[in-house]
Design a protein around this motif. Structure first.
Motif, PDB file in Angstrom:
ATOM      1  N   ALA A  64       0.824  -1.210   0.000  1.00 21.86           N
ATOM      2  CA  ALA A  64       0.000   0.000   0.000  1.00 21.86           C
ATOM      3  C   ALA A  64       0.860   1.263   0.000  1.00 21.86           C
ATOM      4  N   LYS A  65       2.087   1.151   0.452  1.00 20.05           N
ATOM      5  CA  LYS A  65       2.960   2.322   0.513  1.00 20.05           C
ATOM      6  C   LYS A  65       3.333   2.846  -0.864  1.00 20.05           C
ATOM      7  N   LEU A  66       3.168   2.020  -1.890  1.00 19.76           N
ATOM      8  CA  LEU A  66       3.359   2.527  -3.247  1.00 19.76           C
ATOM      9  C   LEU A  66       2.312   3.581  -3.574  1.00 19.76           C
ATOM     10  N   MET A  67       1.096   3.378  -3.093  1.00 21.96           N
ATOM     11  CA  MET A  67       0.050   4.381  -3.291  1.00 21.96           C
ATOM     12  C   MET A  67       0.336   5.620  -2.453  1.00 21.96           C
ATOM     13  N   THR A  68       0.877   5.409  -1.249  1.00 21.68           N
ATOM     14  CA  THR A  68       1.235   6.526  -0.379  1.00 21.68           C
ATOM     15  C   THR A  68       2.287   7.413  -1.032  1.00 21.68           C
TER      16      THR A  68
END
Length: 387
Positions: A64-68
């Protein structure tokens, strides 16, 4: 290049050719992975080279940190944030994502201030949950507001089956991603933020006198990004990208039982994408590919060219026995205009036509003057009588 005179419309086969489709299917069947869900995409053509349950929703974990980071890069690009901004580490960020949380952390001290530049590195390289929280609080005022921005950007770039609840990927009701969506997200990061992308291949980062290595096992094997993830619910996952000989691939996979299995299967999938496929140029744009005979013109022939290059991504070696034939409706009566459609190149394997590409006159061929036309007619008549 304008078309002065068009030939009758030809039937042109699409790239998903019947003969090559069999080769694609055979190549895909030749590879299998233990990963429950996976996808492999060629970035240049957007062609899916392999997929397995790619639309199955799963908990994202740290992926999810790729979206962050996409939201953060987008804010910087739009002038809403700068890398030299500093934010204070809240107690919530420290307790939820800090040293005592048991998860991946940047080891940010509570109450300290940290720059956005360091937070980005701590998020991408060290996968710090505390870094994700501090960025969300500092840039958007809180987790929920930042998650709304994540979902808005996700919808904008086409992540149609994913939903984000927090910026770090820790388990939360309703939070889910698919491997296809994560591959789309990876392509977005690569293409939209080329100056930022090298950060994903940074092998280590030191903060607060603590050095941590990048968790991506493929960095040592030729990949240049992007992110790993793991929770008990999601298993071990990875989103990666690599390039070779001018081609770039993106792969996403999740649900594996160990970091060793993740490294092994990701390496196999990466090598499959880079070694088992090749981009073949069948025709170069505006390069001579043949000639057509001209009757009654100042030249007896005209060079044929294609307006656009014809490139195909195919299983390696699958076009080894493909032949090319130049077909025209010659002899062409003069005048012939520059850019006039005058023929086509036919690619075939045995009796099977694979692709037909229109060809055009490279230059104009004017009509001969009256005297020369009469002379040509007489010569042609005498040659006929002499038979």
């Amino acid at each position: 290049m304008s078309t002065a005179r068009a030939l009758p419309r030809l039937f042109v086969w699409p790239l998903a050719l019947l003969v090559l489709a069999a080769a694609w299917a055979t190549s895909a069947r030749a590879f299998e992975t233990t990963a429950p869900t996976a996808i492999l995409i060629d970035v240049g053509t957007s062609r899916v080279l392999y997929e397995k349950n790619a639309d199955e929703p799963i908990p994202p974990a740290s992926l999810a940190k790729l979206m962050t980071v996409a939201v953060v890069f987008d804010k910087i690009a739009r002038g809403e944030a700068t890398k030299d901004q500093t934010f204070e580490v809240s107690e919530y960020a420290w307790r939820t994502g800090g040293a005592g949380s048991g998860g991946s952390t940047m080891f940010l001290p509570v109450g300290s201030t940290v720059s956005l530049d360091d937070l980005i590195k701590g998020l991408v390289v060290q996968s710090g949950n505390d870094a994700a929280i501090v960025m969300a609080e500092g840039l958007s005022g809180g987790i929920e507001a930042f998650a709304e921005e994540m979902n808005a950007l996700a919808a904008k770039i086409g992540l149609s089956h994913s939903h984000f609840v927090n910026p770090h990927g820790l388990p939360a009701p309703g939070q889910q991603v698919t491997m296809r969506d994560l591959a789309v997200l990876a392509e977005y990061l690569i293409k939209t933020f080329p100056d930022e992308y090298p950060l994903f291949s940074q092998e280590s980062f030191t903060y607060n006198k603590i050095t941590q290595k990048n968790r991506n096992p493929l960095l040592q094997l030729g990949a240049d990004g992007l992110k790993t993830g793991h929770t008990a619910a999601s298993g071990y996952g990875l989103v990666a990208s690599a390039s070779k000989d001018g081609r770039r691939i993106v792969l996403a996979m999740s649900g594996m039982d160990s970091s060793e299995e993740r490294a092994r299967e990701a390496s196999r999938l990466m090598n499959f994408g880079l070694q088992d496929f090749e981009e073949v140029t069948l025709i170069e744009a505006n390069a001579p590919v043949g000639e057509a005979t001209v009757r009654g013109g100042t030249s007896s022939s005209v060079t044929l060219v294609a307006e656009e290059p014809l490139k195909m991504l195919v299983p390696r070696g699958s076009l080894a026995d493909v032949s090319r034939q130049i077909v025209d409706n010659g002899p062409l009566p003069a005048p012939v205009a520059e850019g006039q459609r005058v023929g086509w190149a036919v690619f075939s394997r045995g009796d099977e036509t694979l692709r037909q590409v229109p060809l055009y006159a490279e230059s104009a061929v004017p009509r001969e003057n009256l005297f020369m036309r009469i002379a040509d007619t007489i010569v042609g008549h005498l040659s006929w009588e002499a038979r």
